[in-house]
Design an enzyme around this catalytic site. Structure first.
Site, mmCIF file in Angstrom:
data_model
loop_
_atom_site.group_PDB
_atom_site.id
_atom_site.type_symbol
_atom_site.label_atom_id
_atom_site.label_comp_id
_atom_site.label_asym_id
_atom_site.label_seq_id
_atom_site.Cartn_x
_atom_site.Cartn_y
_atom_site.Cartn_z
ATOM 1 N N ASP A 1 56.881 -94.574 -20.789
ATOM 2 C CA ASP A 1 55.550 -94.623 -20.173
ATOM 3 C C ASP A 1 55.543 -94.005 -18.777
ATOM 4 O O ASP A 1 54.477 -93.741 -18.218
ATOM 5 C CB ASP A 1 55.030 -96.069 -20.119
ATOM 6 N N ASP B 1 19.679 -60.018 -9.398
ATOM 7 C CA ASP B 1 20.844 -59.973 -10.273
ATOM 8 C C ASP B 1 20.840 -61.163 -11.223
ATOM 9 O O ASP B 1 21.285 -61.074 -12.365
ATOM 10 C CB ASP B 1 22.124 -59.979 -9.432
ATOM 11 N N GLY C 1 24.587 -59.641 -13.776
ATOM 12 C CA GLY C 1 23.476 -58.723 -13.976
ATOM 13 C C GLY C 1 23.851 -57.262 -13.874
ATOM 14 O O GLY C 1 23.646 -56.495 -14.811
ATOM 15 N N LEU C 2 24.442 -56.879 -12.749
ATOM 16 C CA LEU C 2 24.781 -55.471 -12.565
ATOM 17 C C LEU C 2 25.751 -55.009 -13.636
ATOM 18 O O LEU C 2 25.657 -53.901 -14.157
ATOM 19 C CB LEU C 2 25.412 -55.267 -11.181
#
Lengths: 527, 437
Positions: A36, A274, A409-410
């Site tokens: 453990d 964008d 976006g671009l």
């Protein structure tokens, strides 16, 4: 008996360790078999902690079972006290020790140690990690906190941050600064960074800020009842969340709701052109309840995404998550079964997953980008840089986190322009991904050993996911011309176009998709 | 022994005193070995019958959730199983049916015992027999224990392989050596190198345990010879010996020296003259020596301290001291199997403290006093020791990375030299870990 491939939460004693490791001058004696101790590596490797967790394990073996494991616990407890001299101790059992019923709490109490000893009763076969952390911190607070004189100036306690939490370290810094701007001091932050003597002073605050209900709610409820400390309900994640939080704190403490937004960039970044490309991106959220419901709001209201599905693995937060899901118009998935989550994501076919370390794997298999927004987390989710998700800077961080896995976006614009270019064709994928996810066998980096080769044969969930697929009962066939036309659509919207067209055809009972069907569907869905 | 693998000064560490301490053991349990065993046996599935802790351990040890598609899982015991409200055997049957229906490609299913299943005395051997009767011949169901109360880390491989031995068919008659069984899971590429060299020496009848596929099972009998490639396979060796096979005692095939000695011992058992071995291994041995020498530059004259972990500690100390010029301060091992380690102990110069078992706090006191140049330890201790200024090598990598035989000897030395080279390479000022709440 439950068949489990991956588990979102560890056992409850790991939750107790998260509390003990976050605190100082507290020691945890855990009655547990050899093995453990693996839990130490979660803290030293994933979180890169420079100290061992303050835990002494009895590590009993088979031969001890025939002898006296209770005495082994007593000796371990004594040795731990003498070596570490903590201000207070917590004692408990892991799953195996629970079965042998040695009663660590009772033994420790009878030892008459000169420091407070707090017994933990964490039912390993019923509950899980978050419960363990919540219950442990509640027991500690209950044992040590007493009513005391309030601070002269308005102050709060920050409640809930633990070791191994998602961005807890930086959220504490961010909220401390945000509250300071309002003229509110932090009386005690706990468990993270608190000593047992700090816990005795919890009552000096005027209110509690419950940062993470998963790990701090029971203690906050107790303090509300017994120490008269009200606590906050809003989660300061995202612009809306932060504003709500500031208003709530101002109301609780009777101070002016000031918020310095000079550094807040999310609204402008989201409004800039964008980001137009982010509009209506379908996201699936899964994680702990608190992060999921806060992030769902950010996704829809602050990023302009569409929430395609959401859920949490901790049943304790089911009600809150269901409420937000209803508001988002989806049904909440409440499960800790990894395979169920995978099937739900496959069926929803989102364009982005906001999940845990586990959903990263799902995303990789399905070819869907994924950002991590909740524990359980891996080593890369403990970044070297300052990266909170709460407060003003948290909102900025979230914008980046939620956009990064997507084509921006671009870049999307350029991909369209150069679609047929041999060096910039759609199969090349977004520049920062290194190729399409389904083809990528790249493994996650980070700590922990790795076996040398990627796993090949799929898969335990095959049967299950077939039934849950998006196509449903009607088999729709793409005619060759329509399929060619589909391939002309840029890959990053192709999935959506395919799905929409199939749904459109299915709704009309059509079994074949022609070029006309494709464009009729396009017109139908156009907005 | 010929002069080719001359012993260290006399008996080496054969009769050296052993420091035995009892206290907290900072080690994994035997379940951890599933992480590499399941990769070695692509038609096998490992079903742990245990608790949420077992499931959590497995995913943590397996690189913390690297695999999306594992061939292992946990049947998590719940309150109803323990309270006797549900018949645990019926529940297990249900889970196994569910699993096999989902994974028709499985040919071997291992029911793996855990601490809780041992404590509640759930008899998995009986369950395996019952389930085999139902699912044969499609699937063979076997059981073994990986529980922490019985096994330490690599011992899980030992109990797994040992459990497979009684089911092996009767094999070659004796008394001469006819077939070689190589016990210990090796990466495929390493296994191929080994087979290739054995073939060059003239030994073609070679079986490996674990066999990659159920279909390639082999027989065992008095004509079988067993060579180990891992030192932690004492039970497996005993099980094979009970079936009549005979042990080929040899140092473990780590480094050029260990590998050469290993091939020589096997050749001798098969009555093949040593010159044949020397011819066959000349080229790879020379390559290995060059590669080790290069990696050892950073190691020469430096001290090493082993925490007990994988049971590889004694052979690795032998490799690092004799081939890489290091000085061993302490060689800790969870369990010192004298029969298996005899060849390595004989080659290890007297001097280092040999320790068996652990009291981790006392051992940490010793390592702090010794301040070795390199500490080999588990994942839980590595960063805390680095923060105290000690260079460490996390030992679990030694069981995941190809390190056996000639072609990997340089990589093996590289595993130990990299932390030291890195420390020398970094120009970031005194490393002060950030204050962490």
């Amino acid at each position: 008996m439950k068949l489990t491939v991956w588990t979102y939460e560890g056992p409850p004693h790991v939750g107790a360790m998260r509390v003990a490791t976050a605190m100082r001058d507290l020691h945890y004696v855990l009655h547990a078999p050899q093995g453990d101790t693996y839990a130490d590596l979660l803290f030293t490797m994933i979180e890169r902690r420079d100290h061992r967790p303050p835990v002494t394990y009895t590590t009993f073996k088979e031969r001890d079972l025939g002898a006296d494991t209770a005495d082994l616990f007593r000796r371990s407890c004594q040795a731990a006290y003498e070596r570490f001299r903590p201000e207070a101790m917590i004692v408990g059992a892991s799953c195996t020790a629970e079965l042998i019923q040695d009663d660590p709490g009772g033994i420790a109490e009878r030892m008459g140690l000169p420091v407070p000893v707090i017994a933990l009763d964490l039912p390993s076969y019923q509950r899980k990690e978050n419960f363990g952390a919540d219950e442990t911190f509640y027991r500690i607070a209950r044992a040590l906190a007493r009513p005391c004189e309030k601070t002269a100036r308005p102050s709060v306690n920050l409640i809930g941050p633990t070791a191994l939490g998602f961005r807890h370290r930086d959220d504490v810094t961010e909220l401390t600064a945000l509250l300071s701007d309002m003229g509110v001091e932090v009386n005690v932050c706990a468990p993270m960074g608190a000593t047992p003597s700090d816990i005795t002073r919890l009552g000096a605050a005027h209110a509690n800020v419950l940062m993470y209900p998963e790990t701090g709610e029971s203690a906050c409820r107790w303090m509300e009842r017994d120490l008269g400390l009200p606590f906050t309900k809003s989660i300061p994640i995202g612009v809306g969340g932060v504003r709500d939080f500031v208003a709530e704190v101002a109301d609780l403490l009777g101070v002016a709701p000031g918020l310095d937004t000079d550094r807040l960039r999310l609204p402008w970044y989201s409004a800039s052109v964008d980001s137009t490309y982010l509009t209506g991106k379908r996201v699936f959220l899964f994680g702990d309840g608190t992060h999921v419901r806060a992030m769902a709001r950010v996704a829809r209201d602050e990023m302009g995404f569409e929430v395609a599905g959401m859920g949490c693995y901790n049943r304790e937060q089911a009600r809150a998550v269901r409420a937000v899901a209803t508001e988002m118009g989806v049904e909440a998935l409440i499960t800790d079964d990894y395979l169920e989550v995978e099937a739900a994501i496959e069926a929803a076919a989102p364009e982005l997953i906001l999940g845990t370390q586990m959903e990263r794997h799902i995303g990789k298999r399905l070819g869907i980008p994924c950002a991590v927004i909740s524990a359980p987390v891996h080593v890369q989710d403990f970044p070297a840089r300052y990266a909170p998700v709460m407060g003003i800077e948290g909102a900025n961080v979230l914008f980046d986190t939620l956009v990064h896995p997507l084509v921006m976006g671009l870049e999307e614009h350029l991909l369209t322009m150069f679609r047929a270019d041999p060096e910039f064709h759609d199969a090349a994928g977004p520049s920062h991904h290194g190729g399409h996810a389904p083809l990528v066998a790249a493994e996650e980096g980070g700590a922990g050993p790795r076996a040398p080769v990627a796993e090949s044969p799929r898969d335990i969930s095959a049967k299950k996911t077939e039934g849950g697929g998006a196509t449903g009962a009607i088999e729709v066939v793409w005619l060759a011309a329509a399929e060619r036309e589909l391939k002309k659509i840029p890959f990053f919207v192709r999935g959506k176009a395919k799905r929409n067209t199939e749904a459109f055809a299915a709704a009309r009972g059509e079994t074949e998709i022609s070029v006309d069907t494709l464009y009729e569907a396009k017109a139908h869905y156009a907005r | 022994m010929t002069e080719r693998f001359a012993q260290a000064s006399g008996q080496g560490c054969r009769n050296a005193p052993v420091l035995k301490q009892r206290g907290q053991h900072e080690v994994f349990c035997g379940l951890t070995s599933i992480v590499w065993l399941h990769r070695k046996m692509p038609d096998a599935f490992f079903l742990v019958v245990g608790s949420r802790t077992c499931a959590h351990l497995l995913q943590s040890a397996a690189g913390v959730m690297i695999f999306a598609e594992p061939r292992f899982a946990t049947a998590i015991l719940e309150e109803t199983d323990l309270a006797g409200l549900a018949d645990a055997h019926e529940e297990l049957d249900r889970v196994v049916h569910e699993l096999l229906a989902r994974r028709p490609d499985i040919r071997r299913l291992f029911l793996v015992g855990s601490c809780p299943s041992e404590v509640i005395k759930l008899d998995l051997a009986v369950a395996a027999e019952r389930l085999t009767a139902v699912h044969a011949p499609q699937v063979r169901v076997q059981s073994y224990s990986g529980s922490g109360i019985e096994t330490t880390f690599t011992q899980g491989e030992d109990t797994c392989l040992a459990a497979m031995v009684p089911d092996l068919p009767a094999g070659p008659e004796g008394p001469e050596a006819r077939e070689l069984i190589v016990a210990g899971a090796l990466p495929d590429v390493v296994e191929d190198q080994m087979r290739d060299l054995l073939a060059k020496i003239g030994i073609d009848a070679v079986h490996v345990l674990p066999a990659a596929r159920e279909a390639t099972r082999f027989g065992v009998g008095p004509g079988s010879r067993v060579a180990l490639v891992q030192p932690f396979l004492g039970d497996t060796l005993a099980a094979l010996e009970r079936r009549g096979a005979r042990h080929v005692a040899a140092p473990m095939p780590f480094g050029a020296e260990g590998t050469t000695a290993w091939f020589h011992a096997i050749a001798e058992a098969f009555g093949i003259p040593p010159e044949v071995v020397d011819r066959a291994v000349a080229a790879p041995k020379a390559r290995a020596e060059r590669a080790v020498a290069q990696a050892a530059e950073a190691l020469r004259g430096r001290s090493v301290f082993f925490f007990p972990d994988s049971q590889l500690e004694v052979p690795l100390a032998r490799f690092l001291t004799r081939e890489c010029g290091m000085e061993a301060v302490e060689v800790g091992t969870p369990f010192l199997h004298r029969q298996v380690l005899d060849g390595d102990l004989a080659l290890l110069d007297e001097g280092p403290t040999l320790s068996e078992g652990q009291d981790v706090d006392l051992q940490l006191d010793r390592v702090r006093a010794a301040r070795p140049d390199l500490t080999v330890c588990g994942l839980g201790l590595a960063n805390p020791l680095e923060a105290e200024g000690l260079s460490t090598k996390w030992s679990i990598e030694l069981v995941f990375t190809p390190v056996h035989f000639y072609e990997q000897a340089g990589d093996l030395a590289g595993l130990f030299s990299r932390p030291l080279r890195r420390r020398d390479a970094l120009k970031v000022g005194a490393v002060q870990p950030p204050a962490m709440p």
